[in-house]
Write an enzyme that holds these catalytic residues in place. Structure first.
Site, PDB file in Angstrom:
ATOM      1  N   SER A 148      -6.213  29.787 -17.783  1.00  0.00           N
ATOM      2  CA  SER A 148      -7.519  29.586 -18.003  1.00  0.00           C
ATOM      3  C   SER A 148      -8.430  29.029 -16.473  1.00  0.00           C
ATOM      4  O   SER A 148      -8.236  29.779 -15.606  1.00  0.00           O
ATOM      5  CB  SER A 148      -7.784  28.757 -18.957  1.00  0.00           C
ATOM      6  OG  SER A 148      -9.030  28.435 -19.561  1.00  0.00           O
ATOM      7  N   LYS A 200     -30.478  16.951 -31.699  1.00  0.00           N
ATOM      8  CA  LYS A 200     -29.902  15.989 -30.977  1.00  0.00           C
ATOM      9  C   LYS A 200     -28.580  15.662 -30.957  1.00  0.00           C
ATOM     10  O   LYS A 200     -27.802  15.359 -30.054  1.00  0.00           O
ATOM     11  CB  LYS A 200     -31.029  14.791 -30.865  1.00  0.00           C
ATOM     12  CG  LYS A 200     -30.603  13.554 -30.111  1.00  0.00           C
ATOM     13  CD  LYS A 200     -30.400  13.996 -28.536  1.00  0.00           C
ATOM     14  CE  LYS A 200     -30.069  12.846 -27.686  1.00  0.00           C
ATOM     15  NZ  LYS A 200     -29.924  13.216 -26.251  1.00  0.00           N
TER      16      LYS A 200
END
Length: 336
Positions: A148, A200
């Protein structure tokens, strides 16, 4: 897991709670002293150079080691964490290579499962600046793992060496959170959330994710993924189709990586250094690496680390301490 390791984890956890308590009390009652202590802990005499192979002073090959999860712990680091990757120190090494005109080649030893997308991009950008500004070669030697983000920072190399058993690949991006809403409901736990907008608390563990939120996050992930693919295309001279044929998160060993075009040769760090000397007429070059000199922080870190040993359990404790509460996009293999 052995009883000895369980005891080590319990001892480390106890030290963590003691550390948190002491730091809290110090902040409340002795803020001035705490500031002095932090300054003392941060103070270091810098780093030195260790010569690995003697040679001429004007031609030098720098060997840098990237070992561990690529993340910038910043102020969240603790003296009770095991020694590992230090982002600021690694970036300073890359800066030294950029500024040191005697460095004629860079060998990067990578043993990492990856890490944060921002930190990985920091390293990649610094490597590209070295390549474009200094026009010096960069070879990579992959250790047990370069997956990765570990591959992300390796991609711009002029040549990549792998062990047959190296775990690499895992090309992609991951972002995770834990949803404990049903568990909380089972035990009668309610969450009171006050927010300024409907998104949020996106990826909050206290409620189910909405489909429109998943779409938003997937778009972010896709952007980072395409950037990853572009970097491999440029670094390895591959087409988008060639990269995406293996950029589905799969891991591979050294042989498979070479067959896929993601690596070049079987070999270790010594082979990478020898190849660079041969390829760029640097047979007489001095080979060196950077080392952190003693500091209060490093001495305390070594002492605390010796209590739990350098093993996966102690690293997990450090990870629990250092991880942010909010989910992050990661170029990381094995994030569970």
């Amino acid at each position: 897991m052995t009883m000895k390791r369980w005891i080590a984890i319990i001892v480390a956890a106890a030290l963590i709670f003691v550390s948190v308590g002491v730091n809290s009390l110090s902040y409340i009652f002795t803020r001035d002293f705490n500031g002095v202590f932090e300054e003392l802990m941060a103070k270091s005499s810098g780093y030195s150079e260790i010569v690995l192979e003697e040679g001429v002073a004007g031609d030098r090959i720098a060997v840098l080691t990237l070992d561990g999860v690529i993340q910038d712990l910043g102020s969240s680091s603790s003296i009770f964490q095991p020694a590992g990757y230090n982002h600021q120190f690694f970036m300073s090494q890359l800066h030294e290579v950029l500024e040191d005109q005697s460095v004629k080649g860079l060998v990067l030893r990578v043993n990492s499962p990856g890490g944060g997308v921002v930190e990985s991009a920091d390293i990649y950008d610094a490597i590209r600046e070295i390549q474009l500004t200094r026009e010096i070669p960069m070879y990579v030697s992959m250790g047990g793992m370069a997956a990765s983000g570990g591959y992300y920072v390796s991609a711009p190399a002029d040549k990549i060496f792998v062990n047959r058993e190296t775990i690499t690949g895992s090309i992609g991006v991951i972002m995770e959170s834990v949803n404990y809403a049903k568990l909380a409901e089972k035990y009668g736990i309610d969450f009171n959330t006050i927010k300024t907008g409907p998104y949020k608390d996106i990826m909050s563990g206290s409620r189910e994710m909405k489909e429109e939120e998943r779409v938003m996050l997937q778009e972010m992930i896709n952007d980072s993924y395409e950037r990853f693919v572009d970097i491999i295309e440029e670094g390895r001279g591959m087409t988008e189709a060639q990269v995406k044929a293996v950029a589905d998160g799969r891991i591979m060993n050294g042989r498979q990586a070479i067959e896929a075009g993601l690596a070049d040769e079987i070999g270790k760090a010594g082979d990478a250094i020898a190849a660079m000397k041969e390829d760029y007429d640097l047979q007489d070059a001095t080979v060196f690496e950077y080392a952190v000199e003693d500091s209060w922080a490093s001495m305390f870190g070594v002492k605390a680390g010796s209590l739990v040993g350098s093993n996966i359990e102690s690293e997990l404790i450090g990870k629990l301490l250092s991880d942010y509460n909010a989910p992050r996009m990661m170029y990381l293999y094995g994030e569970r």
